[in-house]
Design a protein around this motif. Sequence first.
Motif, PDB file in Angstrom:
ATOM      1  N   PRO A 129      -4.579  -0.309 -16.119  1.00 28.96           N
ATOM      2  CA  PRO A 129      -3.351  -0.333 -15.325  1.00 28.96           C
ATOM      3  C   PRO A 129      -3.584  -0.998 -13.974  1.00 28.96           C
ATOM      4  CG  PRO A 129      -4.344   1.862 -15.300  1.00 28.96           C
ATOM      5  CD  PRO A 129      -5.198   1.018 -16.184  1.00 28.96           C
ATOM      6  N   HIS A 130      -2.494  -1.439 -13.330  1.00 29.48           N
ATOM      7  CA  HIS A 130      -2.593  -1.967 -11.975  1.00 29.48           C
ATOM      8  C   HIS A 130      -1.369  -1.534 -11.177  1.00 29.48           C
ATOM      9  CE1 HIS A 130      -0.596  -5.346 -14.253  1.00 29.48           C
ATOM     10  NE2 HIS A 130       0.247  -5.227 -13.249  1.00 29.48           N
ATOM     11  N   VAL A 131      -1.482  -1.720  -9.865  1.00 29.62           N
ATOM     12  CA  VAL A 131      -0.350  -1.388  -8.996  1.00 29.62           C
ATOM     13  C   VAL A 131       0.434  -2.668  -8.730  1.00 29.62           C
ATOM     14  CG1 VAL A 131       0.327  -0.667  -6.673  1.00 29.62           C
ATOM     15  CG2 VAL A 131      -1.468   0.554  -7.859  1.00 29.62           C
ATOM     16  N   CYS A 132       1.745  -2.614  -8.854  1.00 24.60           N
ATOM     17  CA  CYS A 132       2.568  -3.808  -8.595  1.00 24.60           C
ATOM     18  C   CYS A 132       3.591  -3.522  -7.500  1.00 24.60           C
ATOM     19  CB  CYS A 132       3.296  -4.231  -9.869  1.00 24.60           C
ATOM     20  SG  CYS A 132       4.393  -5.646  -9.606  1.00 24.60           S
ATOM     21  N   LEU A 133       3.616  -4.399  -6.507  1.00 25.00           N
ATOM     22  CA  LEU A 133       4.631  -4.322  -5.457  1.00 25.00           C
ATOM     23  C   LEU A 133       5.639  -5.444  -5.680  1.00 25.00           C
ATOM     24  CD1 LEU A 133       5.630  -3.136  -2.687  1.00 25.00           C
ATOM     25  CD2 LEU A 133       4.260  -4.936  -1.609  1.00 25.00           C
ATOM     26  N   VAL A 135       8.798  -7.203  -4.200  1.00 20.54           N
ATOM     27  CA  VAL A 135       9.536  -7.286  -2.926  1.00 20.54           C
ATOM     28  C   VAL A 135      10.404  -8.533  -2.920  1.00 20.54           C
ATOM     29  CG1 VAL A 135       8.387  -5.932  -1.123  1.00 20.54           C
ATOM     30  CG2 VAL A 135       7.245  -7.952  -2.008  1.00 20.54           C
ATOM     31  N   SER A 136      11.725  -8.330  -2.849  1.00 20.24           N
ATOM     32  CA  SER A 136      12.631  -9.480  -2.852  1.00 20.24           C
ATOM     33  C   SER A 136      13.813  -9.186  -1.943  1.00 20.24           C
ATOM     34  CB  SER A 136      13.095  -9.755  -4.279  1.00 20.24           C
ATOM     35  OG  SER A 136      13.991  -8.747  -4.678  1.00 20.24           O
ATOM     36  N   GLY A 137      14.846 -10.020  -2.060  1.00 14.41           N
ATOM     37  CA  GLY A 137      16.024  -9.803  -1.224  1.00 14.41           C
ATOM     38  C   GLY A 137      16.788  -8.557  -1.635  1.00 14.41           C
ATOM     39  N   GLY A 138      16.637  -8.162  -2.889  1.00 12.85           N
ATOM     40  CA  GLY A 138      17.401  -7.019  -3.383  1.00 12.85           C
ATOM     41  C   GLY A 138      16.552  -5.814  -3.757  1.00 12.85           C
ATOM     42  N   HIS A 139      15.227  -5.978  -3.811  1.00 11.53           N
ATOM     43  CA  HIS A 139      14.393  -4.892  -4.347  1.00 11.53           C
ATOM     44  C   HIS A 139      13.102  -4.686  -3.570  1.00 11.53           C
ATOM     45  CE1 HIS A 139      17.044  -5.291  -7.782  1.00 11.53           C
ATOM     46  NE2 HIS A 139      16.807  -6.585  -7.744  1.00 11.53           N
ATOM     47  N   THR A 140      12.707  -3.430  -3.466  1.00 16.09           N
ATOM     48  CA  THR A 140      11.380  -3.072  -2.958  1.00 16.09           C
ATOM     49  C   THR A 140      10.920  -1.937  -3.856  1.00 16.09           C
ATOM     50  OG1 THR A 140      12.091  -3.600  -0.728  1.00 16.09           O
ATOM     51  CG2 THR A 140      10.061  -2.318  -0.938  1.00 16.09           C
ATOM     52  N   LEU A 141       9.927  -2.211  -4.680  1.00 13.09           N
ATOM     53  CA  LEU A 141       9.542  -1.224  -5.686  1.00 13.09           C
ATOM     54  C   LEU A 141       8.033  -1.238  -5.875  1.00 13.09           C
ATOM     55  CD1 LEU A 141      10.899   0.706  -7.811  1.00 13.09           C
ATOM     56  CD2 LEU A 141      10.627  -1.147  -9.448  1.00 13.09           C
ATOM     57  N   LEU A 142       7.433  -0.039  -5.793  1.00 10.83           N
ATOM     58  CA  LEU A 142       5.993   0.098  -6.020  1.00 10.83           C
ATOM     59  C   LEU A 142       5.807   0.854  -7.329  1.00 10.83           C
ATOM     60  CD1 LEU A 142       3.286  -0.513  -4.580  1.00 10.83           C
ATOM     61  CD2 LEU A 142       3.399   1.791  -3.624  1.00 10.83           C
ATOM     62  N   VAL A 143       5.102   0.235  -8.282  1.00 12.29           N
ATOM     63  CA  VAL A 143       4.912   0.896  -9.580  1.00 12.29           C
ATOM     64  C   VAL A 143       3.481   0.787 -10.066  1.00 12.29           C
ATOM     65  CG1 VAL A 143       7.266   0.521 -10.446  1.00 12.29           C
ATOM     66  CG2 VAL A 143       5.537  -1.175 -10.913  1.00 12.29           C
ATOM     67  N   GLU A 144       3.088   1.740 -10.892  1.00 10.42           N
ATOM     68  CA  GLU A 144       1.845   1.584 -11.644  1.00 10.42           C
ATOM     69  C   GLU A 144       2.229   0.998 -12.995  1.00 10.42           C
ATOM     70  OE1 GLU A 144      -0.883   4.963 -12.048  1.00 10.42           O
ATOM     71  OE2 GLU A 144      -1.436   4.190 -14.026  1.00 10.42           O
ATOM     72  N   VAL A 145       1.609  -0.129 -13.326  1.00  9.05           N
ATOM     73  CA  VAL A 145       1.914  -0.805 -14.591  1.00  9.05           C
ATOM     74  C   VAL A 145       0.815  -0.468 -15.585  1.00  9.05           C
ATOM     75  CG1 VAL A 145       2.416  -3.020 -15.690  1.00  9.05           C
ATOM     76  CG2 VAL A 145       2.924  -2.701 -13.254  1.00  9.05           C
ATOM     77  N   GLN A 146       1.208   0.176 -16.674  1.00  8.81           N
ATOM     78  CA  GLN A 146       0.221   0.594 -17.670  1.00  8.81           C
ATOM     79  C   GLN A 146       0.250  -0.318 -18.885  1.00  8.81           C
ATOM     80  OE1 GLN A 146       1.930   4.420 -17.944  1.00  8.81           O
ATOM     81  NE2 GLN A 146       1.064   5.100 -15.994  1.00  8.81           N
ATOM     82  N   GLU A 147      -0.821  -0.286 -19.642  1.00 13.48           N
ATOM     83  CA  GLU A 147      -0.932  -1.058 -20.886  1.00 13.48           C
ATOM     84  C   GLU A 147       0.346  -0.876 -21.714  1.00 13.48           C
ATOM     85  OE1 GLU A 147      -3.161  -3.662 -22.663  1.00 13.48           O
ATOM     86  OE2 GLU A 147      -4.463  -2.288 -21.557  1.00 13.48           O
ATOM     87  N   GLY A 148       0.816  -1.940 -22.348  1.00 16.20           N
ATOM     88  CA  GLY A 148       2.007  -1.835 -23.190  1.00 16.20           C
ATOM     89  C   GLY A 148       3.285  -1.864 -22.382  1.00 16.20           C
ATOM     90  N   TRP A 149       3.188  -2.318 -21.113  1.00 15.37           N
ATOM     91  CA  TRP A 149       4.369  -2.445 -20.254  1.00 15.37           C
ATOM     92  C   TRP A 149       5.119  -1.126 -20.110  1.00 15.37           C
ATOM     93  CZ3 TRP A 149       3.462  -6.318 -17.361  1.00 15.37           C
ATOM     94  CH2 TRP A 149       2.710  -7.382 -17.890  1.00 15.37           C
ATOM     95  N   LYS A 150       4.311  -0.090 -19.783  1.00 13.72           N
ATOM     96  CA  LYS A 150       4.888   1.207 -19.420  1.00 13.72           C
ATOM     97  C   LYS A 150       4.708   1.344 -17.914  1.00 13.72           C
ATOM     98  CE  LYS A 150       5.483   2.502 -23.758  1.00 13.72           C
ATOM     99  NZ  LYS A 150       5.822   1.143 -24.195  1.00 13.72           N
ATOM    100  N   TYR A 151       5.669   1.976 -17.264  1.00 15.63           N
ATOM    101  CA  TYR A 151       5.640   2.021 -15.800  1.00 15.63           C
ATOM    102  C   TYR A 151       5.743   3.443 -15.279  1.00 15.63           C
ATOM    103  CZ  TYR A 151       7.345  -2.608 -17.072  1.00 15.63           C
ATOM    104  OH  TYR A 151       7.494  -3.829 -17.655  1.00 15.63           O
ATOM    105  N   GLU A 152       5.020   3.669 -14.159  1.00 14.87           N
ATOM    106  CA  GLU A 152       5.263   4.898 -13.398  1.00 14.87           C
ATOM    107  C   GLU A 152       5.753   4.456 -12.022  1.00 14.87           C
ATOM    108  OE1 GLU A 152       3.020   8.506 -11.105  1.00 14.87           O
ATOM    109  OE2 GLU A 152       1.873   7.438 -12.623  1.00 14.87           O
ATOM    110  N   ILE A 153       6.972   4.832 -11.702  1.00 12.67           N
ATOM    111  CA  ILE A 153       7.513   4.425 -10.394  1.00 12.67           C
ATOM    112  C   ILE A 153       6.879   5.288  -9.315  1.00 12.67           C
ATOM    113  CG2 ILE A 153       9.594   4.287  -8.958  1.00 12.67           C
ATOM    114  CD1 ILE A 153      11.108   3.471 -11.413  1.00 12.67           C
TER     115      ILE A 153
END
Length: 334
Positions: A129-133, A135-153
């Motif tokens: 897994p990795h941490v993904c930030l 950041v755009s004009g409409g979104h600010t979201l920090l998630v852990e991205v897990q194998e198989g494209w599963k996310y923990e916000i």
Amino acid sequence: MNILGIETSCDETAAAVVTDGRKIRSNIVASQIELHAKYGGIVPELASRKHVEAINYIVDQAMDEASLRFDELEAIAVTNRPGLIGALLVGVAAAKSLAYCHDLPLLGINHIEGHIYANFMEHEALPFPHVCLTVSGGHTLLVEVQEGWKYEILGTTQDDAAGEAYDKVAQYLGLGFPGGKIIDDLAKEGDSDAIQFPRPMLDRDNYQFSFSGIKTAVRFFVEKAKAAGTLPPIVDIAASFQAAVVDVLVGKTVRAAKAKNLTAITLTGGVAANRQLRESMREAGAEIGAEVYYPPIQLCTDNGAMIAGVAYPKYQEGLRDGLDLNAFASGSIV
Ligand code: KG4
Ligand code: ZN
């Protein structure tokens, strides 16, 4: 496997063809920035109308550049959430018509999942897994991205998005729209220690963000300094504002990576083009042994390739939508 991806969630009319989720055969983006710049922000109704004008040409161009016929496609993917509802509906209607005419499967895609996936298209060995930030004009979201494209916000913004803060500060300072790149360029010449703007929520023991306070702090500072005749150079204001935003983004992201024992951090979305953010995240990441990844600029900002890309694993998992696919202004990735 060739997938056509269509993206119209905000102010870019975009279409792309991607093979096997990674090989970009075409990636066409028509930006509406000039249309909206004079209003200092995106005007939703104008965005929808412009998408209607552009969508067929952009899809044709994407197919031409990919040198493919529709019968050589496996599926059509389209952003159907979150975004400006009228804008989304244009892409969704176009995708449905094409899917119907060419008898192709249709997949509705979450825009944020596209942004998160963009790094995977560029970096073959991206670890999970990795941490993904995002950041755009409409979104600010920090998630852990897990194998198989599963996310923990892990966290999101409680008010303005990071890019929105850039755009609003730039507008207030009379610098133009969109403000991110303008402030980024000015900041290079300025002193980031000149003014101590607040770092909202940096001390809180969570991964939530808040950017409207920094924007207001800039306004109050400028009003006061103007009245006192002590206004510093604009480059110092830009550099000090940017330092505050970057400190918070980097501080929380790196803290999350450390707490979760993750050694990879990805940045994505329009603000991920920011030089200072990239550099500071790299330095802070290195201190905890984490590598920082970001996509090239054309995959950071809104595009169809990331939509066609993330549709590939979803197609393989069996995702299919019907011709009753709808658009939604909001939509979580979990
Ligand atoms: O991802 P994007 O193209 O569209 C949205 O989904 O919002 O991001 C656009 C945002 C704008 O707020 C813009 O000001 C910001 O990204 N941006 C930047 C930079 N380039 C674009 N912000 C900071 N530094 C930059 N270099
Ligand atoms: Zn976006």
